[in-house]
Design a protein around this motif. Structure first.
Motif, PDB file in Angstrom:
ATOM      1  N   GLY A   1      44.978  34.039  59.582  1.00  0.00           N
ATOM      2  CA  GLY A   1      44.435  32.684  59.473  1.00  0.00           C
ATOM      3  C   GLY A   1      42.916  32.651  59.516  1.00  0.00           C
ATOM      4  N   LEU A   2      42.330  33.423  60.432  1.00  0.00           N
ATOM      5  CA  LEU A   2      40.873  33.441  60.536  1.00  0.00           C
ATOM      6  C   LEU A   2      40.234  34.072  59.309  1.00  0.00           C
ATOM      7  N   LEU A   3      40.904  35.072  58.735  1.00  0.00           N
ATOM      8  CA  LEU A   3      40.365  35.693  57.532  1.00  0.00           C
ATOM      9  C   LEU A   3      40.385  34.715  56.364  1.00  0.00           C
ATOM     10  N   GLU A   4      41.458  33.964  56.238  1.00  0.00           N
ATOM     11  CA  GLU A   4      41.528  32.927  55.206  1.00  0.00           C
ATOM     12  C   GLU A   4      40.422  31.897  55.415  1.00  0.00           C
ATOM     13  N   GLY A   5      40.225  31.488  56.657  1.00  0.00           N
ATOM     14  CA  GLY A   5      39.187  30.515  56.951  1.00  0.00           C
ATOM     15  C   GLY A   5      37.796  31.042  56.670  1.00  0.00           C
ATOM     16  N   ALA A   6      37.557  32.310  57.010  1.00  0.00           N
ATOM     17  CA  ALA A   6      36.244  32.910  56.768  1.00  0.00           C
ATOM     18  C   ALA A   6      35.952  32.995  55.269  1.00  0.00           C
ATOM     19  N   ILE A   7      36.977  33.343  54.474  1.00  0.00           N
ATOM     20  CA  ILE A   7      36.799  33.420  53.021  1.00  0.00           C
ATOM     21  C   ILE A   7      36.451  32.046  52.454  1.00  0.00           C
ATOM     22  N   TRP A   8      37.171  31.040  52.899  1.00  0.00           N
ATOM     23  CA  TRP A   8      36.904  29.680  52.413  1.00  0.00           C
ATOM     24  C   TRP A   8      35.491  29.242  52.785  1.00  0.00           C
ATOM     25  N   LEU A   9      35.070  29.542  54.023  1.00  0.00           N
ATOM     26  CA  LEU A   9      33.743  29.138  54.482  1.00  0.00           C
ATOM     27  C   LEU A   9      32.646  29.842  53.685  1.00  0.00           C
ATOM     28  N   ILE A  10      32.804  31.146  53.468  1.00  0.00           N
ATOM     29  CA  ILE A  10      31.793  31.906  52.724  1.00  0.00           C
ATOM     30  C   ILE A  10      31.702  31.431  51.280  1.00  0.00           C
ATOM     31  N   GLN A  11      32.843  31.179  50.658  1.00  0.00           N
ATOM     32  CA  GLN A  11      32.828  30.699  49.274  1.00  0.00           C
ATOM     33  C   GLN A  11      32.230  29.308  49.173  1.00  0.00           C
ATOM     34  N   THR A  12      32.469  28.471  50.189  1.00  0.00           N
ATOM     35  CA  THR A  12      31.911  27.121  50.193  1.00  0.00           C
ATOM     36  C   THR A  12      30.395  27.148  50.336  1.00  0.00           C
ATOM     37  N   ILE A  13      29.901  28.030  51.206  1.00  0.00           N
ATOM     38  CA  ILE A  13      28.463  28.064  51.486  1.00  0.00           C
ATOM     39  C   ILE A  13      27.693  28.837  50.408  1.00  0.00           C
ATOM     40  N   PHE A  14      28.208  30.020  50.052  1.00  0.00           N
ATOM     41  CA  PHE A  14      27.452  30.919  49.176  1.00  0.00           C
ATOM     42  C   PHE A  14      27.933  30.919  47.726  1.00  0.00           C
ATOM     43  N   GLY A  15      29.186  30.552  47.475  1.00  0.00           N
ATOM     44  CA  GLY A  15      29.697  30.568  46.109  1.00  0.00           C
ATOM     45  C   GLY A  15      29.610  31.942  45.488  1.00  0.00           C
ATOM     46  N   ASN A  16      29.201  32.025  44.230  1.00  0.00           N
ATOM     47  CA  ASN A  16      29.117  33.303  43.525  1.00  0.00           C
ATOM     48  C   ASN A  16      27.941  34.167  43.966  1.00  0.00           C
ATOM     49  N   ARG A  17      27.042  33.595  44.763  1.00  0.00           N
ATOM     50  CA  ARG A  17      25.900  34.383  45.224  1.00  0.00           C
ATOM     51  C   ARG A  17      26.326  35.564  46.074  1.00  0.00           C
ATOM     52  N   ILE A  18      27.495  35.446  46.736  1.00  0.00           N
ATOM     53  CA  ILE A  18      27.970  36.538  47.575  1.00  0.00           C
ATOM     54  C   ILE A  18      28.262  37.775  46.730  1.00  0.00           C
ATOM     55  N   HIS A  19      28.716  37.568  45.488  1.00  0.00           N
ATOM     56  CA  HIS A  19      29.011  38.705  44.608  1.00  0.00           C
ATOM     57  C   HIS A  19      27.723  39.373  44.137  1.00  0.00           C
ATOM     58  N   VAL A  20      26.676  38.583  43.937  1.00  0.00           N
ATOM     59  CA  VAL A  20      25.377  39.150  43.574  1.00  0.00           C
ATOM     60  C   VAL A  20      24.860  40.030  44.700  1.00  0.00           C
ATOM     61  N   TRP A  21      24.975  39.530  45.921  1.00  0.00           N
ATOM     62  CA  TRP A  21      24.542  40.318  47.088  1.00  0.00           C
ATOM     63  C   TRP A  21      25.350  41.594  47.209  1.00  0.00           C
ATOM     64  N   GLU A  22      26.659  41.505  47.011  1.00  0.00           N
ATOM     65  CA  GLU A  22      27.516  42.689  47.108  1.00  0.00           C
ATOM     66  C   GLU A  22      27.083  43.763  46.117  1.00  0.00           C
ATOM     67  N   ASN A  23      26.857  43.369  44.884  1.00  0.00           N
ATOM     68  CA  ASN A  23      26.476  44.340  43.855  1.00  0.00           C
ATOM     69  C   ASN A  23      25.138  44.982  44.167  1.00  0.00           C
ATOM     70  N   GLU A  24      24.167  44.190  44.590  1.00  0.00           N
ATOM     71  CA  GLU A  24      22.844  44.727  44.906  1.00  0.00           C
ATOM     72  C   GLU A  24      22.911  45.688  46.087  1.00  0.00           C
ATOM     73  N   PHE A  25      23.660  45.294  47.110  1.00  0.00           N
ATOM     74  CA  PHE A  25      23.767  46.139  48.298  1.00  0.00           C
ATOM     75  C   PHE A  25      24.459  47.461  47.963  1.00  0.00           C
ATOM     76  N   GLN A  26      25.530  47.385  47.186  1.00  0.00           N
ATOM     77  CA  GLN A  26      26.279  48.590  46.858  1.00  0.00           C
ATOM     78  C   GLN A  26      25.465  49.532  45.982  1.00  0.00           C
ATOM     79  N   GLN A  27      24.748  48.988  45.007  1.00  0.00           N
ATOM     80  CA  GLN A  27      23.916  49.832  44.151  1.00  0.00           C
ATOM     81  C   GLN A  27      22.807  50.505  44.950  1.00  0.00           C
ATOM     82  N   SER A  28      22.240  49.758  45.899  1.00  0.00           N
ATOM     83  CA  SER A  28      21.192  50.335  46.737  1.00  0.00           C
ATOM     84  C   SER A  28      21.744  51.458  47.604  1.00  0.00           C
ATOM     85  N   LEU A  29      22.921  51.250  48.179  1.00  0.00           N
ATOM     86  CA  LEU A  29      23.527  52.244  49.063  1.00  0.00           C
ATOM     87  C   LEU A  29      23.904  53.507  48.299  1.00  0.00           C
ATOM     88  N   ARG A  30      24.318  53.340  47.026  1.00  0.00           N
ATOM     89  CA  ARG A  30      24.771  54.480  46.225  1.00  0.00           C
ATOM     90  C   ARG A  30      23.631  55.146  45.439  1.00  0.00           C
TER      91      ARG A  30
END
Length: 225
Positions: A21-50
């Motif tokens: 339940g908390l994981l579902e809630g966290a996903i909804w909250l993150i998508q509501t606040i950040f939208g698709n920007r979270i995917h941009v951050w993920e890609n940038e972070f992963q490329q930097s790490l690799r």
């Protein structure tokens, strides 16, 4: 008054439900606040790490990701359970096994529910199945969390500080999760979700151990003389 075994079962079931339940809630909250920007951050972070993929870093990452794999964590949990039995710490030994097994079952159910594909990157380690949440992160947070929790309590009852055990546990768990991002088999949010769900399962198992020891007291945790 509920029997102890039934109370423990209810706590474990509640832990799984709360984690979901908390994981579902966290996903909804993150998508509501950040939208698709979270995917941009993920890609940038992963490329930097690799960006650095030479030796010895790559071999080190493969080693730590191996420590978070299913069979090694199963062997570690069984091995330390046998060690705890030898030390006459039967309750801690018993709780290690449902902590490991329950984390694996919980992660499998969550993967089937979310069905997120893995990143479209070159994998530097074998991987199959769905991506969210990371199984390595979930099992590491739960199983290694319980293992270092038991060690921390042991140190406390020996009059030593708990902090070294806690820090070692956190460093190992975070390192295992980081390897999954570095190796390209998980998104950063997969790993964060794995930590999240694994922590709540660990918390449920640790509370069951607390209930067991509170309702049926025994001698303080100590080594075999």
């Amino acid at each position: 008054m509920l029997p102890l075994w039934l109370l423990i079962v209810l706590v474990l079931v509640a832990g799984g439900i709360i984690s979901f339940g908390l994981l579902e809630g966290a996903i909804w909250l993150i998508q509501t606040i950040f939208g698709n920007r979270i995917h941009v951050w993920e890609n940038e972070f992963q490329q930097s790490l690799r960006s650095y993929h030479g030796e010895p870093l790559r071999s080190m990452m493969l080693f730590f990701t191996y420590l978070g794999s299913f069979y090694p964590t199963l062997l570690v949990s069984i091995g330390f359970a046998l060690l705890l039995v030898r030390m006459r710490q039967y309750r801690e030994a018993i709780m290690l096994l449902p902590t490991m097994g329950g984390a694996w079952i919980l992660n499998t159910l969550l993967k089937w529910h979310f069905m997120r594909p893995r990143p479209e990157l070159e994998f530097w380690a074998p991987a199959s199945g769905y991506s969210f949440p990371s199984g390595h992160a979930t099992i590491a947070a739960a199983m290694y969390g319980m293992l270092f929790f038991i060690w921390a309590r042991y140190r406390k009852q020996q009059g030593k500080r708990m902090l070294p055990a806690i820090l070692c546990g956190i460093i190992l768990i975070v390192t295992i999760g980081t390897t999954r991002i570095y190796l390209g088999v998980h998104y950063p949010t997969d790993v964060l979700a794995g930590f999240f769900s694994g922590f709540w399962w660990f918390a449920a198992c640790a509370y069951c151990l607390f209930l067991w020891q509170t309702k049926r007291p025994r001698q303080p945790l100590q080594g075999k003389e």
